[in-house]
Each structure stands twice: as structure tokens, then as C-alpha cells.
Design a protein around this motif. Structure first.
Motif, short mmCIF file in Angstrom:
data_model
loop_
_atom_site.label_atom_id
_atom_site.label_comp_id
_atom_site.label_asym_id
_atom_site.label_seq_id
_atom_site.Cartn_x
_atom_site.Cartn_y
_atom_site.Cartn_z
N LEU A 38 46.10 40.46 5.10
CA LEU A 38 46.21 39.27 5.94
C LEU A 38 46.84 39.61 7.28
O LEU A 38 46.44 39.07 8.33
N ARG A 39 47.85 40.52 7.28
CA ARG A 39 48.47 40.92 8.53
C ARG A 39 47.44 41.61 9.44
O ARG A 39 47.36 41.35 10.65
N GLN A 40 46.62 42.49 8.85
CA GLN A 40 45.58 43.15 9.63
C GLN A 40 44.55 42.16 10.16
O GLN A 40 44.10 42.24 11.31
N THR A 41 44.17 41.21 9.32
CA THR A 41 43.19 40.22 9.74
C THR A 41 43.75 39.34 10.85
O THR A 41 43.05 39.03 11.83
N THR A 42 45.01 38.93 10.71
CA THR A 42 45.63 38.11 11.75
C THR A 42 45.71 38.88 13.07
O THR A 42 45.46 38.33 14.16
N GLY A 43 46.08 40.17 12.99
CA GLY A 43 46.13 40.97 14.21
C GLY A 43 44.78 41.11 14.88
O GLY A 43 44.66 41.03 16.11
N LEU A 44 43.73 41.31 14.07
CA LEU A 44 42.38 41.41 14.61
C LEU A 44 41.97 40.09 15.27
O LEU A 44 41.36 40.09 16.36
N MET A 45 42.31 38.95 14.63
CA MET A 45 41.95 37.66 15.19
C MET A 45 42.65 37.43 16.53
O MET A 45 42.04 36.97 17.51
N GLU A 46 43.94 37.76 16.58
CA GLU A 46 44.68 37.58 17.84
C GLU A 46 44.12 38.48 18.94
O GLU A 46 44.01 38.09 20.12
N TYR A 47 43.77 39.72 18.56
CA TYR A 47 43.20 40.64 19.55
C TYR A 47 41.86 40.12 20.06
O TYR A 47 41.59 40.16 21.28
N CYS A 48 41.04 39.59 19.14
CA CYS A 48 39.73 39.07 19.57
C CYS A 48 39.90 37.86 20.48
O CYS A 48 39.14 37.68 21.46
N LEU A 49 40.87 37.02 20.21
CA LEU A 49 41.10 35.86 21.06
C LEU A 49 41.52 36.29 22.47
O LEU A 49 41.12 35.68 23.48
N GLU A 50 42.34 37.34 22.54
CA GLU A 50 42.75 37.82 23.85
C GLU A 50 41.58 38.45 24.61
O GLU A 50 41.45 38.33 25.84
N ILE A 96 32.53 42.58 17.00
CA ILE A 96 31.75 41.72 16.08
C ILE A 96 31.54 42.39 14.74
O ILE A 96 31.67 41.77 13.66
N ARG A 97 31.27 43.72 14.73
CA ARG A 97 31.09 44.44 13.47
C ARG A 97 32.40 44.47 12.68
O ARG A 97 32.42 44.27 11.44
N ARG A 98 33.52 44.65 13.34
CA ARG A 98 34.81 44.66 12.62
C ARG A 98 35.12 43.31 12.01
O ARG A 98 35.63 43.22 10.89
N VAL A 99 34.82 42.23 12.78
CA VAL A 99 35.08 40.88 12.25
C VAL A 99 34.23 40.63 10.99
O VAL A 99 34.71 40.12 9.97
#
Length: 795
Positions: A360-372, A390-393
Motif C-alpha cells: 500500500l505504501r508503494q502504491t500510494t507513493g506511485l499515485m502521488e508521483y503520478c499526480l505530480e 501507465i504500464r506501472r499503474v
């Protein structure tokens, strides 16, 4: 000598005898006490009137106890003469010895004469307080009874042998120490009793009072009075009358009633009777010695029982403690397994929590990075990294979807503790007899010729082996569940024949029997295999022997005085299967066995058919209504085939036979129908409510009908209103098809509405509810209607 003291006390006053007299019944009384319990009798019962009428035959006239009751153990405390209107009624009292006696009927007149010389009331009667025998005194009164000089001497010696201080003879409860003795009254007094009973005035003032010790000495030194004849007071006894068994004087022999009797010398008879008494005492002494030894043995047994009880209790406590220790050890082992399972579950869940947290921590970090990244305004730079993001998401999303969000462990513990065998063993924990007084009984033998099945009932008969010498106190019959399951007890008792009802149709049961007594139980008998009546799916067969074609009763006579009533259409057959096992009986018995020797049939008419359809024979069941399970208001008649009710409320009655397989059809005819009631017909469980209309609860499936229409009802739910009702003479048919799990109703051979109920399964009993306005008669053993059979074959 203290044990002898009760023999020396008067049953009336409870004190030592004073001037004892001997009654004709051989019991003794103080002369004063005898005067106190005299009762005056009516004139017509006097000795003079009896002698005048020629009925007097003895000096002592015993009263007719059937006409007069002076004393009774069951009376209300009063004695009276029956049959005389003027007879006195005298209340009854208790003496200090617990014997009920009668006080004087009237106060004795004041006199200065001694009790022996005081006049006795005319026509007096006395009742022995010990044997309750009554007699009327003659003119001599109490002087007609002989004095017991021997008893006086024994009492004197007994009192002289007592070293304790002399006690007052008039104290009622705890006698006090005597302070004086009256030489004239010959009575010891304490100070309160002397002031109350012997005041120093009047005639008593001349009496001489001496200290108790001096009175004892004077008593001892006083000359023994010589026994004189009761008829001739101036003559001493010199001979013994053998016929009357009493001492007499020479005047009695010359001019008295003993002149013609056999007499013997007084001294010789005295020695002879002493010798006889001594011999009798020797036998009694032996018995007393045996009794003393027996008492010693019993006292030793008490001590031994107490010691054995302590030892046995200690052993029992030790054994129970050992069981408790073993249970505690097993408890610790089971708890260890539970704790291990508990730790395992926690470890799995905690590992999954840790894994999911990291993910979940990794997913949250990826989501925040994508938003930025989305916030950037550089198109070329965004397009350079967008495909990779997009492939990582998508990859991360796929990782969450592969069971990651499913718990790897359940919260339930997949452990179930089966403690029923242990609880059963604890409940059966009991003492075993350490020393068998006799062996166990022999194994019972099943009597195959007496065993049979009828509908869904089975009758079994057994006996002890002919050469068995050990008696059996009872038998235990066991049956399985019809599916090869565990055996269970269905009968425990002394009888050698038992009928088991309520079995499944078209089922195979195994039966066995064992005997028991106080020592233990025998081995099981060989297993008998029973087949109950088949259903309509049985293949068609024919019988090559004649059987009745009409419904006429036949009887199979049984030597056990138990008659098995069969119907000519043979609703059930007796069938024993073959089992090739050394522990099971091998026996075939078809309907042909009914013609075997020993089976007597009594047909009431002669029409027979040569071939019978076995399918039809075995498809029907014969039964009646069951009085044992019916409501108390149900009234039975016609061998329990006709029922009505004594109440205006609906009451339920069930049939005796339950069905769980096959197709069954029965009819009920309405014999009486008044005031348009609405009886209900159908099936029910055994525990259906009996005081409401059938179908009100969830244990019944029924059709209730009045004179215009009908409804189906189950669990108080009314459905399928159908026109057409019943009247007197109508016929209601009930068809229970447990193969198709349906219940259908008919009125006058026409189906009433659609199929009433579907998906019915289990054990059902025919049932009816009615009130006092309805009377119906049950008809069983009927084949399934032809139109239903044809429709079922098409389906």
C-alpha cells in the motif's frame, strides 16, 4: 437385674406391684389399680341374670367382644358398651407405662377400709390393660382373684438388692429420693408427695412414718403372707387341680367345684413345674446367648463397615483424582494445540498485514508521483515518461487484484472437540460387583417361527436355551436404524415377545437380543434381518397358492397368547432375508409360510382367487386411530375406526401408523354432520398440537371443508379455496405420495382442487380434527385410485 424391672411394674400405675392379683388371663395388677379401672355394667349383663337364664357357666363371665368394646387400638379414646342406651361412657387414659386404661366410672366412696375389703359396685367389669380381655366380677369382687405372693417376693428381693437410695413411689416424672415410709400404707414418700397424698390428719394421723432405711428393714423382716384359697379364705392351698390348673384347698375337693377333678399333691406339682420352667429357661437362655453373640457380631460389623467405608472412599477419591489428572493432562495437550493454531493464524495474518502495508505504501507513493507528473505543463517531457507510468499503474493494479485483498486465514478455528463418547463413559461410570454370586445368563434363542413383520411393525419372540440353569431377570432387544446404522435399545423387560411399531416401510432392519441378571449381561444372539412391507414400486409377483379375495378376517394363532390379526389382502408380509454370515440367521419366509404347520387360519367365507397381484397386496397398509396420542375429548368406537368428539372445539386424533416411504391412500366417511362445522383431514407429525384445528401449526398439512367449499391449510396459512363441500355420507380421500412428495385430497372420488402440498418429506401420520357435530369412520387397506396410477405412470 435391671432388665427385669419392667416385669415388676404395674401396667396401670407404672410403679412396682403392691399386693398384686392374678387375672384369669395370667396378667397381674395392683389390687388398688384393679379397683380404679372397674366399670359398672348394665343389669342385664350381670352374672346373676346370666345364671338365672341358664347361660352362666363360669365364675368369671367374659363379655362378648363383638357386642361390647371397652378398649380398642383404633378407637377415639373412649370406651363404651354397644347396644345399651343407658350404658356409661368413660374416657380412656394412659398409664405411665404407655398402656391405656379406664378410670373409675364414679368416684369411690370415702372409706377407711383397705382396698381388698372395700365394697365393689354391683355388676362391675374389669378389662385387662395388657391383653384387653374383659370380664364381669361375681359377688366376691376383687377377692375372687388369687394373690401373686411369688411376684411380691421377687419385688422385695429386687428392691433389697438395689444399693441406690430409695425413691418416692408417687412422683409422676422423675422420682425424688424418699424421705419417709408409711408402715400401714407400705409406701415410700418424698416430702412434697407426703404433704399432698399423706397429710397428718384424719385417719392418716395414726399411721406410723419411719425413715426409708428402717422401712426397708421392716419390710424384709415382715413375715411372708401365706397364700389362701380364694373361695375359702381361712384355708391354705394343699392340692393342685390338674384340670383347672390352679391350687385348691381340701374344702374345694370335698364340697367345691373341684370335687370331681383330678388333683395332685401341691409339692409334687411345684417341683414338676419348676423343672419344666427350668428346661424352658435353658432353651431361652441358649437363644439369649446366641442373641448376645449376634449383637457382638453386629457391633463388630458396624466398626468394620466404618473402616471399609473410609478405605473405599479413599480408593474412590484416588481413582477419580487419577481420572481428573488424566483429563487435565489431555486438556493441557488440547490447549497447546489450540495455542499453536492460534499462533499460526496470528503469524499468517500479521505477515499479510505487513505485506499489504508495504504494498500500500508503494502504491500510494506511485499515485502521488503520478499526480505530480500530471501537473507538469511540458508535453514533450510528459510523453517521454507517460507510457512507462501507465504500464506501472496497470501492473500495480493487477497485483492488487490477484487475491491480495483476500484474507489468507479465517478467524474460525477448524477444530471441533467431540466429547460425547467421554461424557457417555462418565455417565456410565459405575461400580462393578467384585464377587459374582452367580454366572451371567445364557444367550437367548430367537424363535423364528414366531417372528414376523406387519406393515411397518415387527414382532420378535425369543426364549432361554432349554438346558440353561441360570435364570435371566430380563432381556434387552436392540434394533438398528434400518440403514445399517448403530444398534439402539428398543425394549428392556421380562417378557419374551415384543412388537416394535413406527418402522419405515420397505426397509431392512437388523435385530438382536441379550439377557441380563444381577451379575451381568449375556452375549448377543444371532442377528435377525427383518424386511418391512414394500411400497408401490415393488415389482409385480404372483402367488401360486389360494388366498382370500374378499376383506374377511384371518387369524394366526400364536402359542404366546398374542394374536396377530391379518387381513385377507395381506397389507404386509413376513419376510426374513438371507445373510451369508456365521453371526446372522439364514432364513427365507414368504407368504407361503403362513400355510406352514402351526399356523391356523379361520376364514369366515370361502371365495378365493388363484393368483394375487403382490404389488397391490404390498401397496396398502391397515391401521386404526390411536387412542394413546389423541386428545382426551376424542371418543372412539368400532375398534378405534370411528371417532367423534365431546367438545365444541376442534380436537385432533392421529392414526397408529406413520409413513415415510411409498404411496398411501385412505378414506373417511362422514357418519354425522350437524350445524355445518368444518372438520379437517390430512397428515401430521407426532408432536402436532391436539387442541386446535389441524393445520394451525407447522406440524400439520390439512384440508378443512364445510358444506360449500374447502381450503388447504399449513402453519395457519389458508390457500386454494375450492367450491364443493361435504354432507352426511360424503367420502373424503387422502393420497400421500412420498415418492413424489405430494399430498392430494378427494371428495366423493373427485380430486378437490390442485395438488394440495408439495415437497413433503419425513414421517407423517394420518390425522383428523373435528368437534362434537361430526363423526367419521376410517377405511384403510385401499388401493391407489386407478386414474392417479395411470397419471403417475404417464408422468
Amino acid at each position: 437385674m435391671e432388665e427385669m424391672e419392667e416385669e415388676l411394674k404395674c401396667p396401670v400405675c407404672g410403679s412396682f406391684y403392691r399386693e398384686p392379683i392374678i387375672l384369669p388371663c395370667s396378667h397381674n395388677l395392683c389390687q388398688a389399680c384393679a379397683r380404679n379401672i372397674l366399670v359398672q355394667t348394665p343389669e342385664s349383663e350381670s352374672p346373676q341374670s346370666r345364671r338365672a337364664s341358664g347361660s352362666g357357666v363360669s365364675d368369671y363371665d367374659y363379655l362378648d367382644l363383638d357386642k361390647m368394646s371397652l378398649y380398642s387400638e383404633a378407637d377415639s379414646g373412649y370406651g363404651s358398651y354397644g347396644g345399651f342406651a343407658s350404658a356409661p361412657t368413660t374416657p380412656c387414659q394412659k398409664s405411665p407405662n404407655g398402656v391405656r386404661v379406664f378410670p373409675p366410672a364414679m368416684p369411690p366412696p370415702a372409706t377407711h377400709l383397705s382396698p381388698a375389703l372395700a365394697p365393689v359396685p354391683r355388676n362391675s367389669c374389669i378389662t385387662c390393660p395388657q391383653c384387653h380381655r374383659s370380664l364381669i366380677l361375681d359377688d366376691r369382687g376383687l377377692r375372687g382373684f388369687p394373690k401373686n405372693r411369688v411376684l411380691e417376693g421377687v419385688i422385695d428381693r429386687y428392691q433389697q438388692s438395689k444399693a441406690a437410695a430409695l425413691k418416692c413411689q408417687l412422683c409422676e416424672k422423675a422420682p425424688k429420693e424418699a424421705t419417709v415410709m408409711c408402715e400401714q400404707c407400705d409406701v415410700f414418700y418424698c416430702d412434697p408427695c407426703r404433704l399432698r397424698c399423706h397429710p397428718p390428719r384424719g385417719p392418716l394421723a395414726k399411721h406410723r412414718l419411719v425413715p426409708p432405711a428402717q422401712g426397708r428393714v421392716s419390710r424384709r423382716l415382715s413375715p411372708r403372707k401365706v397364700s389362701t384359697c380364694t373361695d375359702h379364705e381361712l384355708e391354705n392351698h394343699s392340692m393342685y387341680c390338674v384340670q383347672c390348673k390352679m391350687p385348691v384347698c381340701y374344702q374345694c375337693l370335698e364340697e367345691g367345684k373341684h370335687s370331681s377333678h383330678e388333683v395332685k399333691a401341691l409339692g409334687a406339682m411345684w417341683k414338676l413345674h419348676k423343672s419344666q420352667l427350668s428346661q424352658a429357661l435353658n432353651g431361652l437362655s441358649d437363644r439369649a446367648k446366641e442373641a448376645k453373640e449376634f449383637l457382638v457380631q453386629l457391633r463388630n460389623m458396624v466398626q468394620q463397615i466404618q473402616e471399609n467405608s473410609v478405605e473405599f472412599e479413599a480408593c474412590l477419591v484416588a481413582q477419580c483424582d487419577a481420572l481428573i489428572d488424566a483429563l487435565n493432562r489431555r486438556k493441557a495437550q488440547l490447549l497447546a494445540r489450540v495455542n499453536k493454531e492460534h499462533e499460526h493464524k496470528l503469524k499468517v495474518v500479521r505477515d499479510q498485514i505487513s505485506h499489504c502495508t508495504v504494498k500500500l505504501r508503494q502504491t500510494t507513493g506511485l499515485m502521488e508521483y503520478c499526480l505530480e507528473v500530471i501537473k507538469e505543463n511540458d508535453p514533450s517531457g510528459f510523453l517521454q515518461i507517460s507510457d512507462a507510468l501507465i504500464r506501472r499503474v496497470h501492473l500495480t493494479e493487477d497485483q492488487w487484484g490477484k487475491g491480495t485483498l483476500t484474507p489468507r486465514m479465517t478467524t474460525d478455528f477448524d477444530l471441533s472437540l467431540d466429547n460425547s463418547p467421554l461424557l457417555q463413559s462418565i455417565h456410565q461410570l459405575d461400580f462393578v460387583q467384585m464377587k459374582a454370586s452367580s454366572p451371567v445368563p445364557a444367550t437367548p434363542i430367537l424363535q423364528l417361527e414366531e417372528c414376523c413383520t406387519h406393515n411397518n411393525s415387527a414382532t420378535l419372540s425369543w426364549k432361554q436355551p432349554p438346558l440353561s440353569t441360570v435364570p435371566a431377570e430380563g432381556y434387552i432387544l436392540e434394533l438398528d436404524d434400518g440403514n445399517g446404522g448403530q444398534f439402539r435399545e428398543v425394549y428392556v423387560g421380562k417378557e419374551t415377545m415384543c412388537t416394535v411399531d413406527g418402522l419405515h416401510f420397505n426397509s431392512t432392519y437388523n435385530a438382536r437380543i441379550k439377557a441380563f441378571n444381577k451379575t451381568g449381561v449375556s452375549q448377543y444372539s444371532k442377528t435377525l434381518v427383518l424386511q418391512t412391507s414394500e411400497d408401490t414400486d415393488s415389482e409385480e409377483q404372483t402367488l401360486p397358492f389360494p388366498v382370500p379375495s374378499e376383506r374377511l378376517p384371518l387369524r394366526r394363532m400364536s402359542p404366546f397368547s398374542s394374536t396377530l390379526n391379518l387381513q385377507p389382502s395381506f397389507p404386509g408380509r413376513s419376510y426374513f432375508d438371507i445373510r451369508s454370515s456365521p453371526h446372522q440367521l439364514s432364513l427365507h419366509s414368504s407368504l407361503q409360510s403362513l400355510n406352514a404347520p402351526g399356523c391356523n387360519f379361520e376364514p369366515q367365507s370361502a371365495p378365493y382367487s388363484q393368483l394375487v397381484d403382490i404389488k397391490k397386496l404390498l401397496a396398502v397398509a391397515w391401521f386404526a386411530f390411536d387412542p394413546g396420542s389423541a386428545h382426551a375429548d376424542i371418543i372412539f368406537s368400532n375398534d378405534n375406526l370411528t371417532v367423534t368428539c365431546s367438545s365444541y372445539d376442534d380436537r385432533v386424533v392421529l392414526g397408529k401408523t406413520g409413513f415415510s416411504k411409498g404411496v398411501h391412500y385412505w378414506e373417511l366417511t362422514v357418519d354425522r354432520y350437524d350445524n355445518h362445522p368444518d372438520p379437517a383431514f390430512g397428515v401430521a407429525r407426532m408432536d402436532v398440537m391436539k387442541d386446535v384445528m389441524l393445520g394451525k401449526d407447522d406440524k400439520a398439512w390439512a384440508m378443512y371443508v364445510d358444506n360449500h367449499r374447502s381450503w388447504f391449510m399449513h402453519n395457519n396459512s389458508h390457500t386454494n379455496r375450492t367450491e364443493g363441500g361435504i354432507t352426511k355420507g360424503a367420502t373424503i380421500g387422502v393420497l400421500l405420495d412420498l415418492n413424489r412428495k405430494t399430498l392430494t385430497f378427494f371428495i366423493n372420488d373427485e380430486q378437490q382442487g390442485p395438488i394440495a402440498f408439495e415437497n413433503v418429506e419425513g414421517l407423517f401420520f394420518p390425522a383428523v380434527s373435528l368437534n362434537r357435530n361430526v363423526q367419521v369412520t376410517l377405511h384403510t387397506g385401499l388401493p391407489v385410485p386407478d386414474f392417479y396410477s395411470s397419471r403417475a405412470s404417464i408422468a
